[in-house]
Design a protein around this motif. Structure first.
Motif, PDB file in Angstrom:
ATOM      1  N   ARG A   1     -36.695  47.761  83.971  1.00  0.00           N
ATOM      2  CA  ARG A   1     -36.178  46.411  83.728  1.00  0.00           C
ATOM      3  C   ARG A   1     -34.660  46.366  83.878  1.00  0.00           C
ATOM      4  N   LEU A   2     -33.982  47.418  83.442  1.00  0.00           N
ATOM      5  CA  LEU A   2     -32.528  47.454  83.620  1.00  0.00           C
ATOM      6  C   LEU A   2     -32.164  47.550  85.099  1.00  0.00           C
ATOM      7  N   SER A   3     -32.959  48.288  85.890  1.00  0.00           N
ATOM      8  CA  SER A   3     -32.723  48.359  87.334  1.00  0.00           C
ATOM      9  C   SER A   3     -32.881  46.994  87.981  1.00  0.00           C
ATOM     10  N   GLN A   4     -33.907  46.246  87.537  1.00  0.00           N
ATOM     11  CA  GLN A   4     -34.111  44.902  88.088  1.00  0.00           C
ATOM     12  C   GLN A   4     -32.974  43.967  87.688  1.00  0.00           C
ATOM     13  N   LEU A   5     -32.537  44.056  86.430  1.00  0.00           N
ATOM     14  CA  LEU A   5     -31.419  43.226  86.000  1.00  0.00           C
ATOM     15  C   LEU A   5     -30.148  43.558  86.776  1.00  0.00           C
ATOM     16  N   THR A   6     -29.956  44.837  87.071  1.00  0.00           N
ATOM     17  CA  THR A   6     -28.787  45.237  87.855  1.00  0.00           C
ATOM     18  C   THR A   6     -28.825  44.598  89.236  1.00  0.00           C
ATOM     19  N   SER A   7     -30.000  44.604  89.867  1.00  0.00           N
ATOM     20  CA  SER A   7     -30.131  43.968  91.181  1.00  0.00           C
ATOM     21  C   SER A   7     -29.865  42.470  91.095  1.00  0.00           C
ATOM     22  N   TRP A   8     -30.355  41.817  90.046  1.00  0.00           N
ATOM     23  CA  TRP A   8     -30.130  40.378  89.894  1.00  0.00           C
ATOM     24  C   TRP A   8     -28.652  40.059  89.680  1.00  0.00           C
ATOM     25  N   VAL A   9     -27.977  40.873  88.880  1.00  0.00           N
ATOM     26  CA  VAL A   9     -26.538  40.669  88.666  1.00  0.00           C
ATOM     27  C   VAL A   9     -25.793  40.788  89.990  1.00  0.00           C
ATOM     28  N   MET A  10     -26.161  41.769  90.805  1.00  0.00           N
ATOM     29  CA  MET A  10     -25.494  41.948  92.096  1.00  0.00           C
ATOM     30  C   MET A  10     -25.784  40.765  93.018  1.00  0.00           C
ATOM     31  N   GLN A  11     -27.047  40.288  93.029  1.00  0.00           N
ATOM     32  CA  GLN A  11     -27.395  39.137  93.871  1.00  0.00           C
ATOM     33  C   GLN A  11     -26.631  37.887  93.440  1.00  0.00           C
ATOM     34  N   ALA A  12     -26.614  37.635  92.130  1.00  0.00           N
ATOM     35  CA  ALA A  12     -25.939  36.435  91.641  1.00  0.00           C
ATOM     36  C   ALA A  12     -24.440  36.486  91.935  1.00  0.00           C
ATOM     37  N   HIS A  13     -23.854  37.669  91.800  1.00  0.00           N
ATOM     38  CA  HIS A  13     -22.416  37.793  92.063  1.00  0.00           C
ATOM     39  C   HIS A  13     -22.115  37.598  93.549  1.00  0.00           C
ATOM     40  N   GLU A  14     -22.948  38.170  94.413  1.00  0.00           N
ATOM     41  CA  GLU A  14     -22.705  38.060  95.849  1.00  0.00           C
ATOM     42  C   GLU A  14     -22.888  36.638  96.356  1.00  0.00           C
ATOM     43  N   THR A  15     -23.757  35.854  95.710  1.00  0.00           N
ATOM     44  CA  THR A  15     -24.007  34.473  96.149  1.00  0.00           C
ATOM     45  C   THR A  15     -23.177  33.457  95.362  1.00  0.00           C
ATOM     46  N   ASN A  16     -22.173  33.940  94.604  1.00  0.00           N
ATOM     47  CA  ASN A  16     -21.235  33.064  93.890  1.00  0.00           C
ATOM     48  C   ASN A  16     -21.917  32.130  92.897  1.00  0.00           C
ATOM     49  N   GLN A  17     -22.931  32.627  92.214  1.00  0.00           N
ATOM     50  CA  GLN A  17     -23.619  31.822  91.219  1.00  0.00           C
ATOM     51  C   GLN A  17     -23.067  32.112  89.830  1.00  0.00           C
ATOM     52  N   ARG A  18     -23.160  31.083  88.988  1.00  0.00           N
ATOM     53  CA  ARG A  18     -22.816  31.274  87.574  1.00  0.00           C
ATOM     54  C   ARG A  18     -24.032  31.864  86.879  1.00  0.00           C
ATOM     55  N   TYR A  19     -23.839  32.995  86.223  1.00  0.00           N
ATOM     56  CA  TYR A  19     -24.975  33.685  85.609  1.00  0.00           C
ATOM     57  C   TYR A  19     -24.546  34.259  84.270  1.00  0.00           C
ATOM     58  N   GLY A  20     -25.519  34.303  83.351  1.00  0.00           N
ATOM     59  CA  GLY A  20     -25.308  34.911  82.048  1.00  0.00           C
ATOM     60  C   GLY A  20     -26.311  36.018  81.831  1.00  0.00           C
ATOM     61  N   LEU A  21     -26.059  36.861  80.857  1.00  0.00           N
ATOM     62  CA  LEU A  21     -26.909  38.026  80.596  1.00  0.00           C
ATOM     63  C   LEU A  21     -27.283  38.053  79.121  1.00  0.00           C
ATOM     64  N   ARG A  22     -28.597  38.147  78.866  1.00  0.00           N
ATOM     65  CA  ARG A  22     -29.090  38.234  77.494  1.00  0.00           C
ATOM     66  C   ARG A  22     -29.680  39.623  77.264  1.00  0.00           C
ATOM     67  N   LEU A  23     -29.097  40.325  76.294  1.00  0.00           N
ATOM     68  CA  LEU A  23     -29.567  41.643  75.898  1.00  0.00           C
ATOM     69  C   LEU A  23     -29.809  41.625  74.393  1.00  0.00           C
ATOM     70  N   PRO A  24     -30.565  42.569  73.866  1.00  0.00           N
ATOM     71  CA  PRO A  24     -30.795  42.598  72.420  1.00  0.00           C
ATOM     72  C   PRO A  24     -29.484  42.679  71.645  1.00  0.00           C
ATOM     73  N   GLY A  25     -29.228  41.641  70.840  1.00  0.00           N
ATOM     74  CA  GLY A  25     -28.036  41.623  70.011  1.00  0.00           C
ATOM     75  C   GLY A  25     -26.762  41.252  70.740  1.00  0.00           C
ATOM     76  N   ARG A  26     -26.852  40.847  71.998  1.00  0.00           N
ATOM     77  CA  ARG A  26     -25.634  40.518  72.736  1.00  0.00           C
ATOM     78  C   ARG A  26     -25.932  39.542  73.862  1.00  0.00           C
ATOM     79  N   ASP A  27     -25.112  38.505  73.975  1.00  0.00           N
ATOM     80  CA  ASP A  27     -25.199  37.539  75.073  1.00  0.00           C
ATOM     81  C   ASP A  27     -23.849  37.465  75.775  1.00  0.00           C
ATOM     82  N   LEU A  28     -23.879  37.490  77.097  1.00  0.00           N
ATOM     83  CA  LEU A  28     -22.672  37.272  77.896  1.00  0.00           C
ATOM     84  C   LEU A  28     -22.791  35.898  78.528  1.00  0.00           C
ATOM     85  N   ALA A  29     -21.912  34.993  78.143  1.00  0.00           N
ATOM     86  CA  ALA A  29     -21.993  33.597  78.562  1.00  0.00           C
ATOM     87  C   ALA A  29     -21.891  33.477  80.076  1.00  0.00           C
TER      88      ALA A  29
END
Length: 317
Positions: free
Chosen positions: A268-296
């Motif tokens: 699941r972390l590998s998949q999230l890493t790929s999604w973060v890279m895709q969202a960053h490369e396509t200039n999308q606004r994205y947030g990340l939800r992890l246990p006990g931590r949210d990145l707006a």
């Protein structure tokens, strides 16, 4: 009280004389021993000396002591080839799991004597060789393989030389005192980004006019702001042109570990890493939800690195 073993005593002695980079190779930090060729020469000289004594050969004595003297001179030059070098290392940049963590090592010489065939290695990796110019600096980039996410200790740096002749090997071991951040390995076959599911699950650009992203030129229309007129293009007598902009919508993509498919945490972390890279490369606004931590949700290089760091250190810190 039991006496410490020889291995324990050797470890304590090495730690007492070892140093953390940056460091200068002083007398206490350099070790020297005969190489395989050196031991072979020692056995040969012993046999020659025995024969010269047995048969009282003056020429045998001369040749034996001449070769022994040359070996001793080689010992001094081998040690001097490594002595007083200044060693520094720059912290490695983050990498993804499976890539090599690259340590940039700088060797500086300030004694006006060129150093030849200096070997540098990390752990059991193959050594790289470099010559250090007189009163100059040489740089080596040494790789250390990474296997899993988290912090990767760069370990012990070993500098050695056998120049000249290869009869002796002088070496010094230095603690790098640095580590490399290793991101999760991106998924080999990444799934598409989560589809829009309401006003907070999108990352596309809206076609409405705005002032954020340049979309091209269009023919001037009455009412366009003079600040948007491209005077350079209009000066070619091909008509009036205005700059067209598209504004980025406030819709966002949330990447949630709890909703990410995968058979275990690392997948699941590998998949999230790929999604973060895709969202960053396509200039999308994205947030990340992890246990006990949210990145707006946002889009920036700092946010991209913060997301990858959070994924790398999840349940590791």
């Amino acid at each position: 009280m039991p006496l410490p073993s020889l291995d324990t005593q050797s470890a304590r002695l090495w730690r007492r004389h070892s140093a953390t980079l940056p460091a200068k190779l002083t007398l206490q930090r350099i070790y020297i021993m005969p190489s395989r060729a050196g031991w072979g020469l020692a056995i040969l000289l012993l046999a020659m000396l025995t024969g010269a004594i047995n048969y009282t050969l003056n020429l045998g004595f001369i040749l034996t002591f001449l070769l022994a003297g040359m070996a001793l001179v080689s010992l001094l030059h081998t040690w001097r080839n490594l002595a007083w070098l200044q060693v520094e290392a720059a912290p490695p940049s983050p990498v993804f799991a499976g890539q090599d963590a690259m340590l940039h090592v700088s060797l500086s010489e300030d004694r006006g004597c060129e150093r030849f065939a200096i070997a540098a290695s990390l752990g059991s990796q193959a050594a790289l060789f470099v010559d250090v110019p007189a009163n100059g600096t040489a740089t080596l980039v040494i790789g250390s393989p990474t296997l899993k996410r988290g912090w990767h200790d760069m370990g012990i740096l070993t500098l050695s030389t056998g120049f000249p002749g290869g009869l002796f090997r002088a070496w010094s071991r230095l603690e790098t005192g640095t580590r490399c951040l290793v991101y999760p390995r991106p998924a080999a076959t990444s799934l598409p980004l989560p589809q829009a599911n309401g006003p907070t699950h999108s990352g596309s650009l809206s076609p409405q006019a705005g002032d954020e992203d340049f979309a091209g030129l269009r023919l001037y229309q009455r009412g366009d702001s003079p600040r948007r007129i491209d005077w350079k293009a209009s000066s070619r007598e091909q008509g009036m042109y205005s700059r067209d902009f598209h504004a980025e919508s406030q819709q966002q993509v949330w990447l949630d570990l709890g909703q990410t498919p995968g058979s275990d945490l690392e997948q699941r972390l590998s998949q999230l890493t790929s999604w973060v890279m895709q969202a960053h490369e396509t200039n999308q606004r994205y947030g990340l939800r992890l246990p006990g931590r949210d990145l707006a949700p946002t889009h920036s290089q700092a946010h991209y690195e913060a997301c990858l760091r959070a994924l790398a250190l999840l349940e590791v810190e």
